[in-house]
Enzyme design. Structure first.
Site, PDB file in Angstrom:
ATOM      1  N   LYS A  60      19.415 -31.114   2.117  1.00 46.78           N
ATOM      2  CA  LYS A  60      18.133 -30.802   2.848  1.00 46.78           C
ATOM      3  C   LYS A  60      16.974 -31.371   2.217  1.00 46.78           C
ATOM      4  CE  LYS A  60      15.960 -26.775   4.800  1.00 46.78           C
ATOM      5  NZ  LYS A  60      15.878 -25.195   5.051  1.00 46.78           N
ATOM      6  N   SER A 134      16.518 -23.662   9.380  1.00 53.12           N
ATOM      7  CA  SER A 134      15.668 -24.992   9.148  1.00 53.12           C
ATOM      8  C   SER A 134      16.694 -25.923   8.637  1.00 53.12           C
ATOM      9  CB  SER A 134      14.495 -24.501   8.253  1.00 53.12           C
ATOM     10  OG  SER A 134      15.130 -24.293   6.946  1.00 53.12           O
ATOM     11  N   SER A 158      18.135 -19.680   7.242  1.00 53.91           N
ATOM     12  CA  SER A 158      18.396 -21.125   7.487  1.00 53.91           C
ATOM     13  C   SER A 158      19.662 -21.435   6.924  1.00 53.91           C
ATOM     14  CB  SER A 158      17.329 -21.776   6.723  1.00 53.91           C
ATOM     15  OG  SER A 158      16.266 -21.701   7.542  1.00 53.91           O
TER      16      SER A 158
END
Length: 575
Positions: A60, A134, A158
């Site tokens: 990420k 996210s 997330s």
């Protein structure tokens, strides 16, 4: 096992095939990644123990990867770290190879996957729907078969919402179990680094390698009394409004746990749902301003600031201190109610989300759609709990997911319970166009396949070159004249094998194939009638060895893609 270099080449071939550029912020050049993979292969050949050799992973974009900018989804925020975050370093040391950094809801603020100047990350199965945020890019990279696993973060959910929306596994560990150094914070007191994978064992292995002795004092967990797993399950009507079909899917997941021997106990989810609303609507959002508020204020009006994210963070600046202490008191009371309600159960079962919005739904109501998605996930870190998100079926052709939630440091227990919902993977023997590097290997990867080992069949098979497009061999068992044929054993989720079988063209068939070690595994065989006039290639010992003597293979671009094949169990992508 597949070599690291072979796995990297398969990953980049898959990247080209799926054409999802919005997944990535910093995709590394293939030659650089192959160089890392060659180093891993050399280390493995020298005898070094590398439990993740032959795997690739994505990170990420708010987690440091040396040599790549850490953007947190905001180009003007970017900095270039000199070293990997500890979680990345540990996975690399175990032999995994980094493909690049992935897209995310900016500053890890959102559960939708659309709040990014790098573009909205579309759902892996239906691009009209959100991927979830996210950690959107990381989840989609795994779901599309590009990465074996990926790192996300989880503050409000997330590491779980994207898993549910893309039909994969998401592990959200106990806070402090995995280090968060080298991670751009969202809410530093709540943040966790998480893992996405297609199966629980893959996710658990990566998490174990990232974990370190926690700086937290271990709680005095009561010894669970003997007996079956005791699972707290709310009645669907106590969960609030759910999308059509979701209550039934949740009931089916609970029923599967009962069928597996678990004892189901009714629980009131109200304190969990009330606490969830506090994460954004209460004073705790102020910690997001602490993380990046000064930057956001200094770049007000910047084109690369997502307006929804900037608004949330800027408004958090004005939360009064007295409200924070009032919310702490209320949260403590809700947590006491929640844990009392759970009693001595081993885990709580909840839907991961109450529904799955489209991109259009989120565009029409960005704050409302996001808030609904956190109804069941937002309270987990506020209450200091651990969670495992797993697929639990489909609703209207899209994945439906559930969470198993439990007390801090019960992570291993939660994985065992979640495993009751996951069907065991199946194995498949391939000898031709589905071998690693061959034109149809992408079909296996797109269905969640993973190479287990390279071997040969027993010395009882004959191999023929069929006149198909793309060229394929036909494997048949022979009473005489047989030989050992090169083969690979792949592992697939049950639904992946089902999709493969549903689209399998004649004269190919599935049957039991005997391997060199005497075991029998399901594999590709051929109807004998198709062998009339076919050229026998048994003497070559395998399809790859025979290829130079056969006609050139057609371009992979001209080949049909399994994920775009219509037929029983398969649907074309929605547009």
């Amino acid at each position: 096992m597949i070599s690291s270099v072979e796995r990297v080449r398969a990953a980049y071939a898959r990247i080209a095939q799926v054409d999802r550029p919005e997944v990535w912020i910093g995709l590394r050049p293939q030659e650089d990644v192959e160089a890392d993979a060659a180093s891993v292969d050399a280390r493995a050949a020298s005898g070094e123990r590398l439990p993740l050799a032959g795997t690739v992973f994505a990170v990420k974009g708010n987690i440091d990867v040396a040599g790549l900018p850490t953007t947190a989804g905001c180009p003007s925020y970017a900095y270039r770290p000199e070293a990997d975050a500890p979680v990345v370093a540990r996975l690399r040391a175990a032999g995994a190879v980094v493909l690049g950094t992935t897209n995310l809801d900016q500053f890890a603020t959102g559960l939708v996957g659309t709040r990014s100047p790098y573009g909205a990350v579309r759902n892996a199965l239906d691009p009209a729907y959100v991927s979830g945020g996210s950690s959107s890019g990381s989840a989609v990279a795994v779901a599309l078969g590009i990465a074996d696993f990926a790192l996300g973060t989880d503050t409000a959910g997330s590491g779980r919402v994207p898993a549910a929306f893309n039909g994969i596994v998401g592990l959200k560990p106990t806070r402090g179990l995995v280090p968060v150094e080298g991670v751009v914070p969202a809410c530093a007191s709540l943040d966790c680094v998480t893992v996405f994978a297609r199966t629980l064992p893959e996710a658990e292995r990566a998490l174990a390698l990232m974990a370190a002795p926690s700086g937290r004092e271990l709680p005095a967990l009561e010894q669970r009394r003997p007996g079956p797993w005791r699972i707290a399950v709310p009645r669907p009507e106590r969960l609030g409004e759910l999308e059509e079909g979701w209550a039934e899917a949740f009931g089916s997941a609970a029923a599967r746990l009962a069928e597996a021997g678990a004892e189901l106990l009714e629980v009131d989810p109200t304190p969990f749902i009330e606490a969830a609303a506090m994460l954004y609507e209460g004073a705790f959002v102020a910690e997001r301003y602490t993380a990046v508020g000064t930057f956001v204020d200094g770049h007000a009006g910047s084109a690369d600031l997502d307006p929804t994210v900037a608004g949330i963070i800027s408004r958090a600046r004005d939360v009064p201190a007295h409200r924070f202490y009032a919310d702490l008191e209320r949260l403590s009371a809700l947590r006491t109610r929640a844990l009392t309600a759970l009693g001595d159960t081993d885990a709580l079962l909840l839907p991961t989300t109450p529904g799955h919005p489209t991109l259009a739904d989120v565009e029409a109501d960005p704050l409302g759609a996001n808030a609904r998605l956190g109804r069941f996930t937002n309270s987990t870190n506020l209450f200091d709990l651990a969670a495992v998100a797993v697929p639990a079926g489909e609703v209207n052709g899209l994945p439906f997911g559930v969470m198993v939630i439990g007390q801090a440091f019960t992570d291993e227990r939660l994985v065992r319970i979640a495993g009751l919902l996951a069907a065991p993977p199946v194995r498949l023997v391939v000898v031709g166009a589905h071998l690693s590097g061959q034109p149809l290997n992408g079909q296996l990867l797109s269905l969640g396949g993973r190479l287990v080992r390279t071997t040969t069949t027993a010395s009882a098979y004959r191999l023929y070159a069929l006149e198909t497009v793309p060229p394929k061999p036909g494997l048949v068992r022979a009473e005489e004249g047989g030989a050992a044929i090169e083969a690979e054993v792949w592992q697939l989720p049950p639904e992946g094998l089902g999709a493969l079988v549903a689209a399998l063209p004649r004269p190919m068939a599935l049957g039991s194939v005997e391997l060199a070690d005497g075991s029998f595994v399901t594999g590709f065989l051929c109807e004998p009638a198709a062998l009339d006039g076919a050229r026998e290639i048994t003497s070559y010992g395998g399809w790859r060895a025979a290829l130079p003597s056969l006609a050139a293979l057609p371009s992979p671009a001209a080949l049909p893609s399994l994920v775009r094949t219509e037929g029983p169990g398969l649907s074309p992508p929605r547009t």
